[in-house]
Every structure is written in C-alpha cells, then in structure tokens.
Design a protein around this motif. Sequence first.
Motif, PDB file in Angstrom:
ATOM      1  N   PRO A 136       0.806  -1.213   0.000  1.00  0.00           N
ATOM      2  CA  PRO A 136       0.000   0.000   0.000  1.00  0.00           C
ATOM      3  C   PRO A 136       0.834   1.254   0.000  1.00  0.00           C
ATOM      4  CG  PRO A 136       0.236  -0.791   2.210  1.00  0.00           C
ATOM      5  CD  PRO A 136       1.029  -1.743   1.329  1.00  0.00           C
ATOM      6  N   LEU A 137       0.236   2.340  -0.405  1.00  0.00           N
ATOM      7  CA  LEU A 137       0.798   3.669  -0.221  1.00  0.00           C
ATOM      8  C   LEU A 137      -0.191   4.446   0.617  1.00  0.00           C
ATOM      9  CD1 LEU A 137       2.978   5.687  -0.811  1.00  0.00           C
ATOM     10  CD2 LEU A 137       1.770   6.348  -2.887  1.00  0.00           C
ATOM     11  N   LEU A 138       0.050   4.475   1.928  1.00  0.00           N
ATOM     12  CA  LEU A 138      -0.951   4.983   2.856  1.00  0.00           C
ATOM     13  C   LEU A 138      -0.944   6.492   2.916  1.00  0.00           C
ATOM     14  CD1 LEU A 138      -0.274   2.494   5.759  1.00  0.00           C
ATOM     15  CD2 LEU A 138      -2.008   2.363   3.996  1.00  0.00           C
ATOM     16  N   SER A 139      -2.104   7.070   3.095  1.00  0.00           N
ATOM     17  CA  SER A 139      -2.194   8.498   3.380  1.00  0.00           C
ATOM     18  C   SER A 139      -2.277   8.670   4.888  1.00  0.00           C
ATOM     19  CB  SER A 139      -3.446   9.104   2.724  1.00  0.00           C
ATOM     20  OG  SER A 139      -4.592   8.654   3.396  1.00  0.00           O
ATOM     21  N   ALA A 140      -2.198   9.928   5.345  1.00  0.00           N
ATOM     22  CA  ALA A 140      -2.283  10.205   6.775  1.00  0.00           C
ATOM     23  C   ALA A 140      -3.718  10.430   7.219  1.00  0.00           C
ATOM     24  CB  ALA A 140      -1.455  11.449   7.110  1.00  0.00           C
ATOM     25  N   MET A 141      -4.686  10.058   6.377  1.00  0.00           N
ATOM     26  CA  MET A 141      -6.099  10.282   6.695  1.00  0.00           C
ATOM     27  C   MET A 141      -6.462   9.575   7.992  1.00  0.00           C
ATOM     28  SD  MET A 141      -9.334   9.339   4.267  1.00  0.00           S
ATOM     29  CE  MET A 141     -10.986   9.858   4.665  1.00  0.00           C
TER      30      MET A 141
ATOM     31  N   GLN B 284     -15.675   0.304  -9.455  1.00  0.00           N
ATOM     32  CA  GLN B 284     -14.540   0.086  -8.557  1.00  0.00           C
ATOM     33  C   GLN B 284     -13.952   1.428  -8.131  1.00  0.00           C
ATOM     34  OE1 GLN B 284     -11.610  -2.635 -10.010  1.00  0.00           O
ATOM     35  NE2 GLN B 284     -10.024  -1.895  -8.615  1.00  0.00           N
ATOM     36  N   TYR B 285     -13.520   1.527  -6.881  1.00  0.00           N
ATOM     37  CA  TYR B 285     -12.906   2.769  -6.404  1.00  0.00           C
ATOM     38  C   TYR B 285     -11.833   2.431  -5.391  1.00  0.00           C
ATOM     39  CZ  TYR B 285     -15.714   2.120  -2.163  1.00  0.00           C
ATOM     40  OH  TYR B 285     -16.272   1.619  -1.028  1.00  0.00           O
ATOM     41  N   GLY B 286     -11.049   3.438  -5.011  1.00  0.00           N
ATOM     42  CA  GLY B 286      -9.945   3.192  -4.088  1.00  0.00           C
ATOM     43  C   GLY B 286      -8.906   2.307  -4.758  1.00  0.00           C
TER      44      GLY B 286
ATOM     45  N   GLN C 138      -6.520   5.110   0.674  1.00  0.00           N
ATOM     46  CA  GLN C 138      -7.281   6.179   1.302  1.00  0.00           C
ATOM     47  C   GLN C 138      -8.169   5.687   2.431  1.00  0.00           C
ATOM     48  OE1 GLN C 138      -9.382   7.816  -2.057  1.00  0.00           O
ATOM     49  NE2 GLN C 138      -7.648   9.035  -2.710  1.00  0.00           N
ATOM     50  N   LEU C 139      -8.071   4.411   2.774  1.00  0.00           N
ATOM     51  CA  LEU C 139      -8.901   3.857   3.852  1.00  0.00           C
ATOM     52  C   LEU C 139     -10.381   4.159   3.624  1.00  0.00           C
ATOM     53  CD1 LEU C 139      -6.715   4.631   6.999  1.00  0.00           C
ATOM     54  CD2 LEU C 139      -7.042   2.441   5.873  1.00  0.00           C
TER      55      LEU C 139
ATOM     56  N   GLY D 198     -16.574  -2.712   4.297  1.00  0.00           N
ATOM     57  CA  GLY D 198     -15.810  -1.530   4.681  1.00  0.00           C
ATOM     58  C   GLY D 198     -14.323  -1.803   4.753  1.00  0.00           C
ATOM     59  N   ALA D 199     -13.627  -1.174   5.708  1.00  0.00           N
ATOM     60  CA  ALA D 199     -12.174  -1.316   5.828  1.00  0.00           C
ATOM     61  C   ALA D 199     -11.796  -1.492   7.291  1.00  0.00           C
ATOM     62  CB  ALA D 199     -11.461  -0.112   5.239  1.00  0.00           C
TER      63      ALA D 199
END
Length: 548
Positions: free
Chosen positions: A15-20, A174-176, A182-183, A249-250
């Motif tokens: 993954p390439l995680l964001s700080a969200m 499809q998204y994300g 982007q969680l 969900g996540a």
Amino acid sequence: MANKKVLLKCLLMIPLLSAMFLNVANSQTCFNRGTGSNGAYSAVANTSIAGGEYNFTSFNIASGVTVNVTGTSPLIIHCQDSVIINGTLQANGGNGTDGVAHVSGGIAGVGVAGGANGGDGSFASSSGPITGGFGSGQGGLTNQGDGWSGGGGAGYSTTGDSSGSVSGGFGGLQYGTLFLTQLDPGSGGGGGSGGFDCGAGGGGAGGGLIVINAGSIVIGATGIISCDGGDGGSDGSGNCGGGGGGSGGALWLAAPSFVLDGVISAIGGTGGGSSVAGSPYYGTGANGADGRIRLDYNGSIIGSGSCTPAAGYHTSRPAQEPSISITSTLSCFGANNGTATAILQGAVNPIAYIWSPVSGSTSTINGLALGDYICQVTDTAYCQLSDTVTITENPAIDVSTTISAGEISANAVSSTFQWLNCSSAFAIIGGETVQDFTYSSNGSYAVEVTTNGCADTSACVDISNFGINNPTNDASVAIYPNPGTGLFFIDLPESALVQVMNLSGLQLFETTMNKGSQQIDLSLLANGVYWVKISSPANTVVVRLIKM
C-alpha cells in the motif's frame, strides 16, 4: 489458545498509505498508541460507541457482549496497552428493507462509521419499469437497478456483481485501491427497479471503517470485529427487483503483538431476492463487493482465527519499532542556508521522504529558510513516520581580530578558521587554519570563521610594520640604549627618514635625521614595544624598540 501461525485468508499487498484519520506530527502511524487521555474502556454489557478518534489506556469487550459503532465518523482507536476483544465490535452497513407489493418500494440501508447509504427501491402504481436509486459513496454511482431488474452491488476491491445482462442491475464502479491508499469505507448497494404496483427492494449500506493502533491486540476465540456491507431488500411478493448489497468496509489493525483466534470480517452484503427470478426480469439483487483488511504486527501473528476477505492483506513489521527524529543546521543570517536531516532508528528501510512545506524526496534537504518543516517517511511496510523541525537563525559570527607582535588572532571561539590573502583576491593561505596567524611579510590578511556550519569573513588587516629586531642587513645602523627610558641614540650611515609606530602600525612620530649619531626623545610615549622604521635611499630597516 493455539500457539501457531494463523492461516489468514489475506493477500500480501503493497500500500501507499495516506495520513487520513491518523496523527501526523512525531508519530509512527502503524503503532501510534496515542496519549491515553480517554482512560480505560470496558464493555461488559451490550452497548454502542460513537465513531470518532479515541486515546484509551486499555480497551476490552467481554465475551457475549456486542458493541455497535454509531454515527457517521470512522472509529479510530489508539490504545497505549492491550486491546482485548472476546465479544463483538461491529460497524456493519444497515440492510435495505423489502418492497411491499401495491404499497411501496424498499428503503435504503443506513451506513455507520463512514459507510455510505444504499439506494431506495422504486415503486409506481400505474407505470413501469421505474429505475431504482443508486447507492451513495464512490462505488455507489450508477449501480441502480433498471428495467425490471435487481439493484447493482457496490464496488470496492472489485466491481460489484450485476444481477442480469443488458437489462440487469448494474455493478458498482470500482474505487480506491487494493492497497488501502485512502482507507475508504464501503459504498451502498443500488435500489431495485419496480413499477405497476410492484415495490422493489432497497439497497444495503456499505460497511464502516475501524482503525486500531495498540500495544497489543488479542481477538479471542469468541471475538469478532466486522465492517460488513448490508444486505439488499427483496421485492416482497411482487414481480420486480431486489436491492443490491453494500460493499464491505475497511479494517486496519496494528500492534507489535497480535493474537487472532476469532474472526475479522469486511465482506460485501447479499443482494435481495425476487419472487420472479430470471428472464425477462433478472429480479435478484447483485451482491456487494468485499472490503479491505490490513494487519500490522512485529514478527509473526499467533492464533487460529480467520481474516475475510481474501482481498485483504497483512504486513509483518520489524522486530524493533522504528522511530524518526530530525536534526537541523541553523539558517545563516536569515538566508536560505538551513539544513535538516531525517534520522531513522530501528530496522527500517525508507522508500519515500516527503518534506513540507517545501518539496524534497531525500533524507537531507538543504537551502531552508526560517520556519517550521515536517518530514514524513514511508517505510518498506508502507507505514508512515513523521517529525517536525524548526529552522532558526544563527547568531552573528564573531569576526573580530586582535593584532599583537608578529601575529593576528581571531577572537571567535568554538569555530574553525581559514586565513586569506586579501591582496590576492582572498586566496586561501595554505596550512593556516588555526586561530592565530603569524605573518611573514607585509600585506593584507583576513580570516574566514565557520561557526555552527555558517561562515563569515573578517575585515582585512593591513600589515606594514613587518621587519627585524636588529638591523642585520646594515651593521652601521644602531639604536641604543634598547631597552631605554625615553632618550635614544641612532647611528645613521646616511641621512634617513625615521618613523616610530606602535605594534598596530599606527605612526606616532616622524622626523628626518642627518648622517651620524642622532638623538631621539620618546619620553612622552607610554612604556611598551614600538617599531622604528629607518628609510634611506640605500636601505630600509625596522628595529624593535622597548621603552621602560
């Protein structure tokens, strides 16, 4: 409790995680245990917890107890010690209701913890077919049922199922990404298509988002954490379409120590049924797509539980928790000369650096002006660490000098030095890198002083009084008595200009004397050391004179 590695149905992703939803400054987001400011949490009876961000010291759900997440905000838990779940923690999407023939279409399921709502089923008493409502969320767009069909499933890791062919319910977009970039929580399923007194089913809501960072996580044999999508409603006793299921969900669970004997789930909801399935109606609602699961831990995970869906993944963290700090060099006199370096400790291999508010992709960034900066580092487990630094201005460098007999001294301390020849375009004087410079000829000299990584140069010092202590090049010239108290005699072989200067080169006395023995009165000068420069057409000598 089984002491073996869990056979997770989880696929390793990158993954390439964001700080969200996560703290940024001075934190390690994979194991950000928080402050503990919300104290201990313990659920011993069925209850609910509002979505939001919490800082617990411990978090426990007893066996047989269900804790439902409420509200629209994701549930973000930071826990300094252990998270122990022997009951159920859930943020599942609501189910769509069934349509009622001759009365109404089904109502969309309602999402919690960030999960999006489903789409309403359609109904009309005198016309048809009526297109159903599309689900909310990114994967809910254009997933409504159409043409006497079931509703489309919401998208996430894969495109949602369609309930039919050309006239069937549409699969959600499809998204994300597969990597929890982007969680994103789940999206809602589309509502079924109905009409002519046939009430179509409502779409299920998407599953919510739960993030847990703790010192340790234990999910017991009776423990469950779920963010499942809601089911679609049926068309009741009508002859039209069922609603689509919401997508899962996540879930992101991170702790150095991880035990899983229970169930972790983020699956899509099931499409609603229809009384008349198949051509030409395609009435069954489409299933929702599965969601995402990420597990972070040190070493290996222990237990015999399950992780569903297969579209999730897990990441093994290094045995030592990583940390970051930033060192900085001050900016020199307000110019863009500041330097900051991000330093990583622990078994971490960085793959990306992001400096803010300036751009930069290396561990060290130069040319910073005064101000605050953040460096965010992404490591090989795609966790993010960040820290802040303030670039401040260096104090002014001391470039003053002192002249004494035969040498020039820099007055700065805790610095490095390089002496320069001002008469040769400030050329470096080889080997002269100490605080005191002994000159060997008349000239103009300066020193470059470096303090705290910043450099400045002194004013040039002009030396014109360099000579010898006695006139070795002309034995006929003599000054006596030397030392003396005020009256001195000078023996000159020919007429000459006589000048008396202090050690800084300032002229104090000048006269022209004839050949022979001449007297010079220096009684008005203070006791000390002076230079006497004797200049004749044939020669120039400088004599060191001491007055007592």
